[in-house]
Structure formats: C-alpha cells, structure tokens
Enzyme design. Structure first.
Site, short mmCIF file in Angstrom:
data_model
loop_
_atom_site.label_atom_id
_atom_site.label_comp_id
_atom_site.label_asym_id
_atom_site.label_seq_id
_atom_site.Cartn_x
_atom_site.Cartn_y
_atom_site.Cartn_z
N ARG A 30 1.16 2.22 12.63
CA ARG A 30 -0.41 2.31 12.47
C ARG A 30 -0.95 1.63 13.99
O ARG A 30 -0.57 0.65 14.32
CB ARG A 30 -1.12 1.70 11.19
CG ARG A 30 -0.46 2.37 10.17
CD ARG A 30 -1.39 2.31 8.87
NE ARG A 30 -1.41 1.33 8.55
CZ ARG A 30 -2.64 0.71 7.89
NH1 ARG A 30 -3.50 1.75 7.31
NH2 ARG A 30 -2.58 -0.58 7.17
N LYS B 286 10.31 -6.62 5.59
CA LYS B 286 9.96 -5.10 5.53
C LYS B 286 11.24 -4.18 5.44
O LYS B 286 12.02 -4.56 6.56
CB LYS B 286 9.01 -4.85 6.57
CG LYS B 286 8.54 -3.28 6.73
CD LYS B 286 7.16 -3.58 7.50
CE LYS B 286 6.66 -2.34 7.87
NZ LYS B 286 5.27 -2.19 8.73
N ARG C 159 -2.83 -8.80 4.37
CA ARG C 159 -1.76 -10.17 4.69
C ARG C 159 -2.23 -11.05 3.56
O ARG C 159 -3.14 -11.23 3.06
CB ARG C 159 -2.04 -10.76 6.13
CG ARG C 159 -1.79 -10.09 7.09
CD ARG C 159 -0.26 -9.61 7.36
NE ARG C 159 -0.33 -8.82 8.73
CZ ARG C 159 -0.04 -7.39 8.54
NH1 ARG C 159 0.18 -6.82 7.53
NH2 ARG C 159 0.30 -6.76 9.68
#
Ligand code: ATP
Length: 320
Positions: free
Chosen positions: A118, A183, A318
């Site tokens: 993104r 991730k 976050r």
C-alpha cells in the site's frame, strides 16, 4: 533463463558443458545466464569439477500441478496463468485479454520486479520463494459493495494455509496475515471502474513460502515464511491451488452477502482486539483501544472522545 532454471530446479549439480548442450548455447553464455539468475536473489553454488546447482533446489510453479489442487467446481470458473518474471502480477492480471463473464482470472509469477504494497511501499518477492498471486474479479455492484473485501481476502488466505498445516495464524486489520507477530502475507486490493456499476477488482496476494534468513532480515518489519510456520517444506503449487479454491469460494459468498457473512470468522483470528493501538494516516495518528470490526470491515476505535469507525484505505494499524 527459464529453461536454465528448469534444469537447475532439482538442486543437483549440472556441469556447464551439459547445461550448454541442453540449451544449445556456449558455456560462456551459460555463465552469463547464471549471473543473471543470481541477480534475481537465487544462490547458485559453483563447485570445480561438479558444476552448478541451485542451493536447496526450488519447486517451480507448474500450471498442471496447480490445476490438480483446484476443486472441480472452481476449475470450471477460473483461469490460471503462470509466468517467470513480471513487474507486478496486479498489472499482469489486468493487461491480458478480457476475461469471459463469470470467470475469475488468477496470475502467478516466480518473481515480481516491482511488487508493491500500500501507499507505494515495496513488496519483496525473491525468485521462486513466495506465492505472488493476483486475481481479477469482475463485479457489477460498484465499489460501495466492496467494503470489507480486503479483510475477507485475508481470511481466505488463512483458510487456505490452514488446510496445508499452518496454525496460530492471526489477522492484522485490514488484511496482513501474521504468525507470532511476524508478517507472513500481505494483500493489496486495487479497484478500477465505475463506483456504482461494473468494476474490475484486482486482488494481489504475497505469501512467503521459503526465504533465506538474509531475505527475511532484509524486510523492513519482522517477517516469516511458511517453512518456519509449519516446520516443514510446503509445496508452492499446493499453496497456489488451495488459495484459488478458498478465494473463489470467498468471492462467491462475498458477492451474495458482503463482509457481514465473514465477520464472525474474521474476528476469531483478530490479532489486536482489546489492545491499545495507534492508527496512522499520512499526516496524523490517533491512539485508542481497538474494539474489533463492524459489518462493513470498519475498525472500531475507542478513544477519549468516544467510539470512532475507520475504513480501510489509507490507514495503518500499529500496536501502541
Ligand atoms: P499496513 O498496516 O498499512 O498494511 P504494512 O507496512 O504492512 O502496513 P503493506 O503495504 O501491507 O504495509 O506491505 C508493505 C510492507 O510489507 C513493506 O513496507 C515491508 O515492511 C513489508 N514487506 C515487504 N515484503 C515483505 C515480505 N516478503 N514479507 C513480509 N513483509 C514484507
């Protein structure tokens, strides 16, 4: 180069002479191509008297193997393309011939030269180490009907990976798949077309299958691959097939009832529910307690000034 990679994929040693003969090129030309392979991030071992090999071997994408992992009902309404190198599978999937009505097109690449996340962020996809898959879904209901789709796609990824043995997966709003806070997968949705009618939805998915320590460390946030999550080698062709299955079923369901149908399941995997988080947009940030998601996939944030809803787009979450 694709033929050379095909020969080296078995992880065995091949002499320069054999490779040259099989490819119909000189040894010097083989050497040049091997250098180009190294530039893609692959480690080529070179041992005097034995020849060249690709570190631990590599399982190349194979359309037939992918098809054999796709459910029969899905096969009839999907189109699968694989390629070696492309700038971005999200661009590739839109730039092919128009897709027949009712068919979802899937494109996969061994390597993306300009994989993106993104807001212009880079998605790294070293050669043969990830699943870089984009789907083109044609939707006649306009962009408003797509609210929550990016969250639902994250859920489809989790479901596909669970069928292959992955456990303890979590979702970070809107759609990152995490394992132990690292991730494993990123999703990038791009929508083109009419806000109230026909639109093309491009769903880009990047999953780390097997990366080296160095490749994982070079990512700008903690990252992990399926090999480490499952404690064993996971077939890329199996991941691709399962992903096409779960995505197709998800898109069918989403087309009928939107994110509302998937919200409860999504919440089971929610990584941050009840935690203090910060939401960041390009020029501001807001902190509060993360209270989960609503029926449209909007994030509920309890702040000192009350409960606020944030919708996907340009907001990043976050932990505070
Ligand atoms: P957001 O919360 O907004 O999704 P993000 O930083 O995860 O934030 P994305 O656009 O989803 O942003 O993904 C891009 C980011 O993902 C990169 O900035 C990098 O930190 C990380 N990244 C890039 N390549 C990989 C990879 N192969 N595996 C894991 N993470 C990666």
């Amino acid at each position: 180069m694709d033929k050379l990679l095909g020969l080296l994929a078995d992880g065995q040693f091949h002499s320069g002479e054999d490779l040259g003969e099989q490819l119909g090129i000189s040894r010097a030309a083989v050497w040049k191509k091997l250098k180009a392979i190294e530039e893609l991030g692959l480690a080529v071992d070179s041992v005097r008297g034995k020849g060249y090999r690709l570190g631990s071997g590599i399982e190349l994408l194979d359309n037939k193997k992918i098809q054999s992992n796709i459910d029969v009902d899905v096969r009839n309404k999907s189109e699968v393309h694989t390629c070696f190198i492309t700038e971005s599978t999200n661009d590739l999937v839109r730039n092919l011939e128009p897709v027949p009505a009712g068919v979802t097109r899937f494109c996969l690449a061994e390597y993306q030269a300009k994989g993106r996340g993104r807001r212009g962020r880079v998605w790294s996809s070293p050669f043969g180490s990830t699943i870089s898959l984009s789907a083109l879904w044609q939707n006649g209901e306009g962009t408003a009907s797509l609210e929550g789709l990016s969250l639902a796609v994250g859920l489809a990824v989790v479901k596909a990976l669970e069928t292959l043995g992955a456990r303890e997966l979590k979702l970070k709003w809107p759609n990152d798949v995490l394992w132990q806070g690292k991730k494993l997968c990123g999703v990038l949705l791009e929508v083109h077309g009419d806000p109230t009618g026909e639109c093309d939805v491009v769903i880009g998915i990047g999953i780390n299958v097997r990366l080296s320590d160095g490749q994982l460390e070079s990512v700008s946030q903690p990252a992990v691959d399926l090999f480490r999550v499952c404690g064993k080698t996971v077939s890329r062709n199996a991941v691709a097939g399962q992903l096409i299955n779960t995505l197709t079923h998800l898109l069918d369901g989403f087309g009928q009832g939107g994110f509302r149908l998937f919200r409860e399941q999504w919440c089971e995997y929610d990584a941050y529910r009840g935690k203090e988080v910060t939401l960041m947009a390009s020029n501001r940030s807001v902190t509060g307690r993360y209270m989960g998601v609503d029926d449209q996939g909007g994030l509920l944030l309890e702040t000192v000034s009350g409960l606020h809803i944030f919708n996907g787009g340009e907001v990043s979450l976050r932990q505070s």
